[in-house]
Design a protein around this motif. Sequence first.
Motif, short mmCIF file in Angstrom:
data_model
loop_
_atom_site.label_atom_id
_atom_site.label_comp_id
_atom_site.label_asym_id
_atom_site.label_seq_id
_atom_site.Cartn_x
_atom_site.Cartn_y
_atom_site.Cartn_z
N LYS A 74 -2.91 4.81 -22.23
CA LYS A 74 -1.87 3.57 -22.73
C LYS A 74 -2.70 2.62 -23.55
O LYS A 74 -1.92 1.94 -24.42
CB LYS A 74 -1.48 2.95 -21.43
N THR B 177 -3.87 -6.30 -20.35
CA THR B 177 -3.79 -7.35 -19.41
C THR B 177 -5.06 -6.67 -18.40
O THR B 177 -5.38 -7.57 -17.52
CB THR B 177 -2.68 -7.31 -18.61
N ARG C 183 -10.32 -7.66 -15.16
CA ARG C 183 -11.73 -7.10 -15.24
C ARG C 183 -12.53 -8.51 -15.32
O ARG C 183 -13.60 -8.53 -14.78
CB ARG C 183 -11.85 -6.28 -16.34
N SER D 190 -9.67 -4.14 -9.71
CA SER D 190 -8.50 -3.64 -8.97
C SER D 190 -8.69 -4.06 -7.65
O SER D 190 -7.61 -4.49 -6.91
CB SER D 190 -8.67 -1.92 -8.74
N ALA E 6 -7.19 -7.52 -8.12
CA ALA E 6 -5.77 -7.57 -8.62
C ALA E 6 -4.95 -7.57 -7.43
O ALA E 6 -3.71 -7.57 -7.63
CB ALA E 6 -5.63 -6.19 -9.38
N ARG F 83 -2.93 -12.98 -9.15
CA ARG F 83 -1.83 -12.45 -9.83
C ARG F 83 -0.93 -13.60 -10.39
O ARG F 83 -0.64 -13.67 -11.64
CB ARG F 83 -0.89 -11.38 -9.19
N ARG G 27 -0.07 -2.56 -15.69
CA ARG G 27 0.59 -1.89 -14.36
C ARG G 27 1.87 -2.42 -14.22
O ARG G 27 2.66 -1.76 -13.59
CB ARG G 27 -0.51 -2.18 -13.29
N ASP G 28 2.17 -3.69 -14.36
CA ASP G 28 3.32 -4.21 -13.95
C ASP G 28 4.02 -5.17 -15.14
O ASP G 28 4.79 -5.84 -14.72
CB ASP G 28 3.12 -5.38 -12.85
N ARG H 233 -8.94 3.85 -7.28
CA ARG H 233 -8.19 2.90 -7.82
C ARG H 233 -6.70 2.90 -8.19
O ARG H 233 -6.05 2.01 -7.87
CB ARG H 233 -8.82 2.60 -9.34
N ASP I 27 -3.71 0.47 -6.58
CA ASP I 27 -3.15 0.06 -7.56
C ASP I 27 -1.39 0.21 -7.33
O ASP I 27 -0.56 -0.38 -7.28
CB ASP I 27 -3.25 0.30 -9.18
N ARG J 130 -0.59 -1.55 -3.37
CA ARG J 130 -0.45 -3.05 -3.04
C ARG J 130 0.81 -3.59 -2.89
O ARG J 130 1.86 -2.99 -3.28
CB ARG J 130 -1.50 -3.67 -4.14
#
Length: 217
Positions: A16, A34, A39, A85, A88, A94, A124-125, A174, A178, A181
Amino acid sequence: PRPRIIAVDGPAASGKGTLARRLARHFGFGYLDTGLLYRAVGLRVLRAGKDLGDEAAAIAAAGAVTAAELADPELRSGPTGNAASAVAKIPGVRQALFDLQRRFAAHPTDDRGRPLLGAVIDGRDIGTVICPDAPVKLFVNASLETRAKRRHKELLERGEAIIYARVLEDIERRDEQDRSRSVAPMAKAPDAFEIDTTGLDADGAFAAALAFIGSRL
Ligand code: C5P
């Protein structure tokens, strides 16, 4: 006019980032990775000698993150990815990073701070939480083995001595973390276009994305 947004989500080492950077260059848009924000939070917590489960420390770190520190090469290391992760999943982390991401979506800039007409944001979101109104949403995926091989190669090129089996295990753990959660789990938005890069090189993924984008932007 409102900036044009391309949201790119997907699991670790799916391709990605490569695709997002290329799309940003093609359209002359800004680019925000992001994953680097999370990280940076993980790395701050580690460097402060705190536990990754220390929510107060992680939230304070998230509040202190600046765009300037996102060039630190240590952010790309394997241990930092795992630390990212872990922090996160903390809702306060967040939340602290939410405004920063929204600001970039509302006022995208190049790396010298000059305004641009659009942005490519990957994570991811992004399609589900950060930019649910984005006119273009992509979900980039690939088989676990393909992703582990790519990440292993990247880490070896960085000079990290790590075996393939360990990379595979880290990525699998991970992804599971992810996906499961409770706040903003990694998910494909219902209106996202999925690109499976298992049998695609970077050119193939880019062509598939451009074909989907068509006149949507
Ligand atoms: O994409 P990257 O591997 O750099 O992301 C590192 C970690 O940051 C992910 O495993 C995930 O836990 C977290 N992350 C997130 N939401 C984002 C981007 C990254 O939770 N939008």
